[in-house]
Design a protein around this motif. Structure first.
Motif, PDB file in Angstrom:
ATOM      1  N   THR A 275      57.363  62.549  11.114  1.00  0.00           N
ATOM      2  CA  THR A 275      56.899  61.597  10.099  1.00  0.00           C
ATOM      3  C   THR A 275      57.945  61.471   9.006  1.00  0.00           C
ATOM      4  O   THR A 275      58.015  60.465   8.311  1.00  0.00           O
ATOM      5  CB  THR A 275      55.579  62.076   9.469  1.00  0.00           C
ATOM      6  N   TYR A 276      58.752  62.519   8.883  1.00  0.00           N
ATOM      7  CA  TYR A 276      59.765  62.516   7.815  1.00  0.00           C
ATOM      8  C   TYR A 276      60.770  61.381   7.993  1.00  0.00           C
ATOM      9  O   TYR A 276      61.153  60.712   7.046  1.00  0.00           O
ATOM     10  CB  TYR A 276      60.484  63.866   7.788  1.00  0.00           C
ATOM     11  N   SER A 277      61.195  61.153   9.241  1.00  0.00           N
ATOM     12  CA  SER A 277      62.243  60.152   9.458  1.00  0.00           C
ATOM     13  C   SER A 277      61.760  58.745   9.133  1.00  0.00           C
ATOM     14  O   SER A 277      62.554  57.867   8.818  1.00  0.00           O
ATOM     15  CB  SER A 277      62.750  60.227  10.893  1.00  0.00           C
ATOM     16  N   THR A 278      60.433  58.525   9.193  1.00  0.00           N
ATOM     17  CA  THR A 278      59.929  57.180   8.892  1.00  0.00           C
ATOM     18  C   THR A 278      59.368  57.093   7.471  1.00  0.00           C
ATOM     19  O   THR A 278      58.774  56.081   7.092  1.00  0.00           O
ATOM     20  CB  THR A 278      58.833  56.767   9.892  1.00  0.00           C
ATOM     21  N   LYS A 279      59.555  58.164   6.719  1.00  0.00           N
ATOM     22  CA  LYS A 279      59.121  58.138   5.314  1.00  0.00           C
ATOM     23  C   LYS A 279      60.086  57.244   4.541  1.00  0.00           C
ATOM     24  O   LYS A 279      61.289  57.290   4.795  1.00  0.00           O
ATOM     25  CB  LYS A 279      59.183  59.568   4.773  1.00  0.00           C
ATOM     26  N   TYR A 280      59.555  56.478   3.603  1.00  0.00           N
ATOM     27  CA  TYR A 280      60.446  55.587   2.862  1.00  0.00           C
ATOM     28  C   TYR A 280      61.353  56.382   1.919  1.00  0.00           C
ATOM     29  O   TYR A 280      60.874  57.147   1.081  1.00  0.00           O
ATOM     30  CB  TYR A 280      59.653  54.563   2.049  1.00  0.00           C
TER      31      TYR A 280
ATOM     32  N   ALA B 154      63.436  48.693  -1.078  1.00  0.00           N
ATOM     33  CA  ALA B 154      64.209  48.076   0.006  1.00  0.00           C
ATOM     34  C   ALA B 154      63.552  48.307   1.366  1.00  0.00           C
ATOM     35  O   ALA B 154      64.081  47.886   2.385  1.00  0.00           O
ATOM     36  CB  ALA B 154      65.616  48.636   0.007  1.00  0.00           C
ATOM     37  N   LYS B 155      62.432  49.025   1.361  1.00  0.00           N
ATOM     38  CA  LYS B 155      61.725  49.388   2.600  1.00  0.00           C
ATOM     39  C   LYS B 155      62.677  50.066   3.587  1.00  0.00           C
ATOM     40  O   LYS B 155      62.731  49.711   4.768  1.00  0.00           O
ATOM     41  CB  LYS B 155      61.063  48.158   3.223  1.00  0.00           C
TER      42      LYS B 155
END
Lengths: 409, 458
Positions: free
Chosen positions: B271-276, B281-282
């Motif tokens: 989940t960390y890698s997809t955390k903003y 800038a998303k």
């Protein structure tokens, strides 16, 4: 042919009947989810003798005797002790075989268990002379040994690993060595000198004011003298009074019947199992802490060695003790403290019961010296053992670092 | 005769093997492009699923869909690898045409649905998905605007200090003819052009580019068609895309999962890698890594974590004091405890991070601790369940001390002094109360501060 079948049947029935008729004994146990004790009637497993506590794996004897205690001994308390010890040792052995998958209990020769033994242990003669300081209120495990060659042949003697349970004796708490002043006295003594210095300075200042600025002094000289002297006297009196308040912190008497405290029995058996690497002749915080850990793992209760009505009023050890690491925990004088137990218990909460038990057990292989310290060797041993036993060593070691950090290491 | 036949058979096998070898050498590993890092998609929206349904509806044959789609994508990768340049628009075109040739896209507008399917089935990750969707959007827009008859409203005040001395012919030399997206990339070349200018921020850069484009068109350096296309690139912010295919391929082939214990990509999404990392800038943590660093930098960042891990596992660490010069000088050696070794390793990690930021390779690039962790995760050095633990290291040099604690410390210092000046014997009572309260406050799960702990050196 029919005769042979009949013979087998008779033998089977006879054996079954004997098994069913193996005598029941009253033993002391802890309740399932509490530290309260109950007396329960149980059948003892693996007894070899029909009239004494002589089993396949344990033989319970009294004092220096080599004869197993008889079921019908005149001293009922002795039978209770022997049965409890035998029962709990069997539980401990099963725990090590079934839960820890250890081969050590299987490889152990029959262990002699001595209850009510007052003698000191002598490395060269097994038992020290009866006249030497009799021992009470503790238990120990002794390594195998033999008398030296120079001992006359008729007194030559060899022994295996044994567990000794001392008799209980009520001792006045104030006579216990190394107890020291109570915490309230210690706190007040720490504050005493700064406070007296301050009061003395204030007194000097007031006297100077009386001499040089009498117009500004509202009180009389004697009034101030009495007030300051009274303050100092009151301080001394309060500190002196707290010295007599030990009863608030400890009970008047101390007593511990080690054979009647289940966790002590588990603890001593753990020493036997750990003794393939950790010497039994030394009582260090690391060695004792490791044995405490397995005693606690077996009971699965937060507090171990809790009081047993009529047999022990010793303080329990807390597996979740919040104490932080300090240098003095390395001293052998603190080997009975619960700090190491709480460290290892934190390991258990971090890694989970199953893995942690194996990690702590494996750690013994890295703790071979009697000088092993908590801060260096125990921590390193746990980390090294994690390399071998943890599911994901690098991840789990990071968790352990975090855990040890919280303990102040 | 039989001998001759056997000999010929052998030759066929050899030729077949050689062909397979050549084919293999010219192909990207499909697994490298597959998503094994992102536990969720931040880019798949409702619209994408509508497109997916439409694509599926339009398909004439939906038997064995996933193997066919994978195979088509794999063939597209072979074609893509054989090209000289890795262009965003070129990649999109290749994938689309390959899918159309394979009967997986019936109508051109079904490309969205096809790519969504690739993402949904984890054949590609979010970064590549976003790149392909944006490339398609850009390409369509360029095709629409290319033959626009009139240039848009000319910018005001074109001849400023930033633009008046620019050699337009030289600057737009790559755009005299529109670049072939298989050999030279329009977006990449336009990005290079933008980097040759001086600007404070993106807004200023955009204004300068707008003026220069028009000036180049006005002076006859650019044709109307080229001008229109460049304006689309500028307006679509294509040069600021988080991920361009060239860098993406570089990281994926040279850094991704290269340090994993097996050396192979493993399915380990977090989940960390997809955390903003940047909500405005998303940009997810992973997107930020791909935008800011190339494959060499990613490996170097990852190496810092590797070094820290080795330091932590080292068997002995000493602190040695040599009191004087010379071989006979007295030496004092302090052996660090395992926990001291752990803390030293973390502190050295911070030092390494500072040093790498000062190095030539990272000049002008701000590297955060999160980047370091993301890089180590991308290279497969860290596993998803280790990320949270590693992220805590930062607390060592950025302790999150709650404010109440600071206020409590201040209050106690005042209270402590005040209590001392109470008239006797009340001052002693106050002091005891203070000690008891402080003891209570220091309890709990709070981590002891190593700086306040005299039992440890580091």
């Amino acid at each position: 042919m029919k005769k042979i079948y009949f013979g087998f049947l008779t033998l089977f029935i006879a054996t079954s009947t004997y098994a069913q008729m193996s005598p029941s004994f009253t033993v002391l146990e802890r309740k399932l989810h509490s530290n309260r004790t109950i007396y329960r009637s149980v059948q003892l497993d693996d007894l070899e003798s029909v009239d004494s506590f002589d089993g396949k794996y344990f033989k319970i004897v009294e004092g220096k005797s080599d004869e197993a205690i008889k079921f019908h001994d005149a001293k009922p308390n002795l039978i209770l002790r022997a049965a409890s010890v035998y029962h709990h040792l069997t539980l401990a052995r099963n725990f090590w075989i079934e839960k820890m998958s250890s081969l050590s209990p299987i490889n152990l020769e029959k262990v002699i268990i001595r209850v009510e033994i007052k003698n000191l242990y002598d490395e060269q003669g097994h038992f020290a002379h009866d006249n030497r300081t009799p021992q009470f209120n503790n238990a120990l495990s002794i390594p195998a040994g033999e008398t030296p060659e120079w001992v006359p042949e008729d007194r030559q003697h060899a022994w295996n690993k044994e567990i000794w349970f001392r008799p209980m004796k009520k001792i006045e708490s104030k006579d216990l060595p190394g107890l020291g002043p109570n915490p309230l006295t210690v706190s007040l003594q720490a504050l005493e000198q700064p406070f007296i210095n301050y009061t003395t300075n204030r007194f000097n200042q007031t006297i100077m004011e009386h001499i040089f600025y009498p117009a500004y002094s509202t009180n009389s000289v004697w009034g101030d003298v009495i007030r300051f002297a009274g303050t100092i006297a009151l301080t001394k009196a309060v500190i002196e009074a707290t010295k007599h308040m030990d009863n608030l912190f400890v009970e008047k008497y101390y007593y511990l019947d080690t054979a009647m405290v289940p966790e002590v029995i588990y603890h001593e058996y753990a020493h036997l199992i750990l003794s393939d690497y950790m010497e039994m002749s030394h009582s260090t915080p690391v060695i004792e802490g490791m044995a405490d850990y397995f005693a606690a793992a077996l009971t699965a209760k937060r507090k171990v060695y809790a009081k047993v009505k009529g047999y022990s009023n010793a303080a329990a050890k807390d597996t979740e003790s919040k104490k932080d690491y300090a240098h003095w925990y390395e001293s052998n004088r603190t080997s009975t403290a619960d700090f190491v137990l709480s460290v290892l218990w934190d390991v258990r909460e971090t890694l989970g019961e199953k893995v942690a038990d194996q990690v702590v057990f494996e750690a013994r292989t890295f703790l071979t010296t009697r000088t092993a310290t908590i801060n260096h060797h125990l921590i390193q041993a746990i980390l090294d053992a994690c390399d071998l036993k943890c599911e994901r060593p690098r991840r789990d070691k990071l968790k352990l670092y975090e855990t040890f950090s919280l303990k102040g290491f | 005769m039989r001998k001759k036949e056997t000999h010929m058979k052998k030759n066929y096998v050899l030729v077949l093997l050689s062909f397979c070898f050549i084919l293999n050498a010219n192909a990207f590993d499909l697994n490298l492009f597959a998503n094994n890092k992102e536990s969720e998609s931040k880019s798949l929206k409702n619209r994408a699923f509508k497109e997916l349904r439409r694509w599926q509806y339009n398909l004439t044959d939906s038997q064995n869909l996933l193997p066919r789609v994978k195979s088509s994508f794999s063939r597209a990768l072979i074609t893509f690898k054989s090209q000289g340049a890795y262009c965003d628009l070129g990649f999109y075109e290749i994938v689309k045409h390959q899918a159309m040739d394979d009967g997986l896209i019936v109508y051109e507008y079904d490309f969205d649905g096809f790519v969504t399917y690739l993402r949904q089935e984890n054949v590609i990750d979010d970064l590549l998905y976003m790149n392909m969707i944006a490339s398609q959007d850009l390409s369509n827009e360029m095709a629409k605007d290319a033959h626009h008859s009139h240039p848009r409203i000319p910018p005001f005040n074109r001849y400023t200090d930033d633009t008046k001395d620019v050699d337009l012919k030289k600057m737009y030399s790559n755009f005299t003819a529109w670049p072939n997206e298989r050999t030279g990339c329009s977006v990449g070349l336009y990005k290079d052009l933008s980097l040759s200018l001086q600007w404070k921020d993106k807004k200023e850069r955009d204004q300068i580019l707008k003026k220069l484009n028009y000036m180049a068109y006005d002076n006859g350096v650019l044709s109307l068609e080229t001008f229109n296309k460049l304006e689309v690139i500028r307006q679509k912010n294509a040069i600021d895309w988080p991920v361009h295919i060239r860098n993406y391929v570089g990281i994926v082939t040279k850094a991704k999962d290269k340090l994993s214990p097996s050396g192979q990509p493993e399915f380990d999404p977090s989940t960390y890698s997809t955390k903003y990392a940047d909500r405005k800038a998303k940009l997810t943590q992973r997107a930020r890594l791909y935008r800011n660093f190339d494959s060499t930098q990613v490996m170097m960042l990852s190496d810092i974590i590797l070094k820290t891990s080795k330091r932590m596992d080292s068997k002995n660490v000493y602190l040695e004091f040599q009191y004087e010069e010379g071989p006979d000088s007295e030496i004092e050696t302090y052996v660090l405890s395992p926990m001291e070794r752990y803390r030293v390793s973390i502190k050295m990690l911070r030092k390494d991070l500072g040093e790498i930021m000062r190095s030539d390779l990272f000049r002008n690039t701000a590297v955060s601790y999160e980047d370091l962790v993301t890089a180590a995760y991308e290279t497969g050095l860290l596993k998803s369940d280790e990320l949270e633990l590693i992220l805590k290291f930062e607390e060592f040099w950025n302790p999150k001390d709650p404010k109440w604690k600071a206020y409590a410390g201040f209050a106690f210092s005042i209270l402590g002094t005040a209590t001392f000046y109470l008239p006797p014997p009340w001052n002693i009572v106050g002091a005891i109360a203070l000690i008891v309260t402080q003891t209570q406050l220091n309890k709990g799960q709070e981590k002891p501060d190593p700086d306040d702990n005299w039992n440890v050196v580091i």
